[in-house]
Design an enzyme around this catalytic site. Structure first.
Site, mmCIF file in Angstrom:
data_model
loop_
_atom_site.group_PDB
_atom_site.id
_atom_site.type_symbol
_atom_site.label_atom_id
_atom_site.label_comp_id
_atom_site.label_asym_id
_atom_site.label_seq_id
_atom_site.Cartn_x
_atom_site.Cartn_y
_atom_site.Cartn_z
ATOM 1 N N GLU A 37 20.299 3.983 8.248
ATOM 2 C CA GLU A 37 20.061 5.157 9.062
ATOM 3 C C GLU A 37 19.540 4.942 10.175
ATOM 4 O OE1 GLU A 37 20.238 8.228 9.660
ATOM 5 O OE2 GLU A 37 19.340 9.118 7.909
ATOM 6 N N SER A 47 4.196 2.402 7.932
ATOM 7 C CA SER A 47 3.863 1.390 7.069
ATOM 8 C C SER A 47 5.126 0.808 6.360
ATOM 9 C CB SER A 47 2.958 2.101 5.972
ATOM 10 O OG SER A 47 1.685 2.307 6.401
ATOM 11 N N HIS A 66 0.838 -1.164 -0.081
ATOM 12 C CA HIS A 66 0.158 0.058 0.195
ATOM 13 C C HIS A 66 0.833 1.459 0.030
ATOM 14 C CE1 HIS A 66 0.531 0.074 4.374
ATOM 15 N NE2 HIS A 66 0.355 1.711 4.238
ATOM 16 N N ASP A 93 -0.996 -7.325 1.395
ATOM 17 C CA ASP A 93 -0.285 -6.103 1.468
ATOM 18 C C ASP A 93 1.149 -6.069 1.836
ATOM 19 O OD1 ASP A 93 0.232 -3.432 1.764
ATOM 20 O OD2 ASP A 93 -0.678 -3.116 3.782
ATOM 21 N N ASP A 117 25.665 8.937 12.513
ATOM 22 C CA ASP A 117 25.215 8.530 13.813
ATOM 23 C C ASP A 117 26.310 8.194 14.865
ATOM 24 O OD1 ASP A 117 22.342 9.384 12.962
ATOM 25 O OD2 ASP A 117 22.353 7.410 12.086
#
Length: 375
Positions: free
Chosen positions: A178, A323, A162, A219, A186
């Protein structure tokens, strides 16, 4: 036949071919190369069907004239004394006697340096989620981070279908490695991570039945990266797939209920999904997997209730922007992490009382995932 025996025979034959001539080449595996006027990629012969067939014909005494010269001229380097060849049409060699296919999924996965939009979560430690991926694209011309995912090999990211539903959004790249979005590099407790990798996407593979028969059924999606991610034992590691939950995790899929899993993401921390408040550090939260009446309501329309997992409650939840991110278990030995769910959908008010989020059940789609991976 044992792999060592097969590779031993291939090594001996290739060394014999190499010894017939003086070879002046020193390309590295994966590098561009040229052989007989054609551009190619330098790599193992088992990944080059045409030259592999030629080697088999030489071994069988049925090779055409100049076959040895052709094979010799293709040698572009060495890897641990094993010759590499310049292949103009690289690909997976077909399985068969004396012929190996390089595995697509990594043999080492899910190992984090730590053993111990997110609602009521907290900042994730720097080394806790080395498989996290962050999707970047253009929405109405503006660059934006819009979904998460997980690295399952150096070339593939698992996410939610989606995420690509809107015609107004165009995926441009995936960020690997990341942790804190507003920092170039970082660092935590004296440990600094390499700079994150922004890798273009070569292919988006949505499940062919996404949106059928219910709007968010199936999904799940795979992203094939344009080039492999650079692995790092602390900061960039693929997560494991639960291909056989009982064997991999130490407990069956039916025993997921009642256990708690970890979710992570850079999504909004506001309970109102229409309001986007992002914290720069990656957030993590522990969520119980359980069936509730709200869960059963969310599952209405799914032809098989095993397609999804329900997790959350107790005021904790994932939210908008999370998501495609993972719901993860650690195996019973605490040695490896497995992605068991993909953040799919949830209530309008994230983390509201007596609600849960819905996660695509990765174990249910294990065959679809592995069938869509290419070397």
């Amino acid at each position: 036949m044992a792999q060592g025996v097969i590779m031993g025979r291939f090594t001996a034959m290739m060394m014999m071919v190499t010894a017939m001539v003086t070879v002046g080449c020193d390309a590295q595996q994966g590098a561009s190369c040229t052989a007989r006027g054609r551009r190619g990629v330098c790599g193992p012969i088992i990944n080059c069907p045409a030259l592999l067939t030629l080697l088999n014909l030489i071994k069988a005494g049925r090779a055409p004239p100049q076959a040895v010269d052709t094979l010799r001229s293709a040698i572009c380097g060495f890897d641990n004394n094993f010759p590499l060849v310049c292949c103009s049409s690289p690909g997976a060699a077909a399985p068969g006697p004396g012929n190996l296919v390089k595995p697509v999924l990594p043999t080492s996965c899910g190992v984090s340096a730590l053993t111990d939009r997110i609602i009521d979560g907290h900042d994730a430690p720097l080394l806790a989620w080395p498989w996290m991926a962050l999707l970047r694209g253009r929405f109405k011309g503006q660059l934006t981070w819009f979904c998460g995912g997980v690295l399952i090999s150096d070339r593939y990211v698992l996410t939610a279908a989606h995420c690509f539903k809107s015609n107004l959004l165009t995926l441009e790249s995936v960020r690997i490695g990341e942790h804190t979005l507003n920092q170039d590099r970082d660092c935590e407790k004296g440990i600094c991570a390499p700079l994150p990798q922004d890798i273009p996407v070569a292919q988006v593979i949505n499940h062919p039945e996404y949106g059928k028969p219910c709007p968010e059924c199936n999904d799940i999606a795979l992203l094939r990266l344009a080039h492999p991610a650079t692995m790092n034992p602390l900061h960039v590691v693929p997560i494991c797939l639960p291909l056989n939950p009982q064997k991999d995790l130490g407990f069956s899929e039916q025993q997921f209920i009642g256990k708690s899993a970890w979710a992570a993401g850079w999504g909004t921390t506001s309970r109102d999904s229409s309001e986007f408040i992002r914290l720069n550090p990656l957030q993590q939260v522990q969520l119980p997997i359980q069936n509730s009446q709200y869960c059963e309501t969310l599952r209405q329309g799914y032809p098989d209730r095993r397609m999804v997992l329900c997790a959350g409650g107790e005021g904790k939840d994932t939210c908008r922007g999370d998501s495609g991110g993972p719901l993860a278990f650690t195996n019973t030995g605490g040695t490896r992490h497995f992605v068991v769910g993909i953040t799919s959908r949830g209530p309008r008010e994230c983390g509201s009382t007596n609600t849960q989020g819905l996660y695509t059940n990765v174990a249910f789609y294990a065959s679809w995932i592995t069938n869509n991976l290419k070397p």
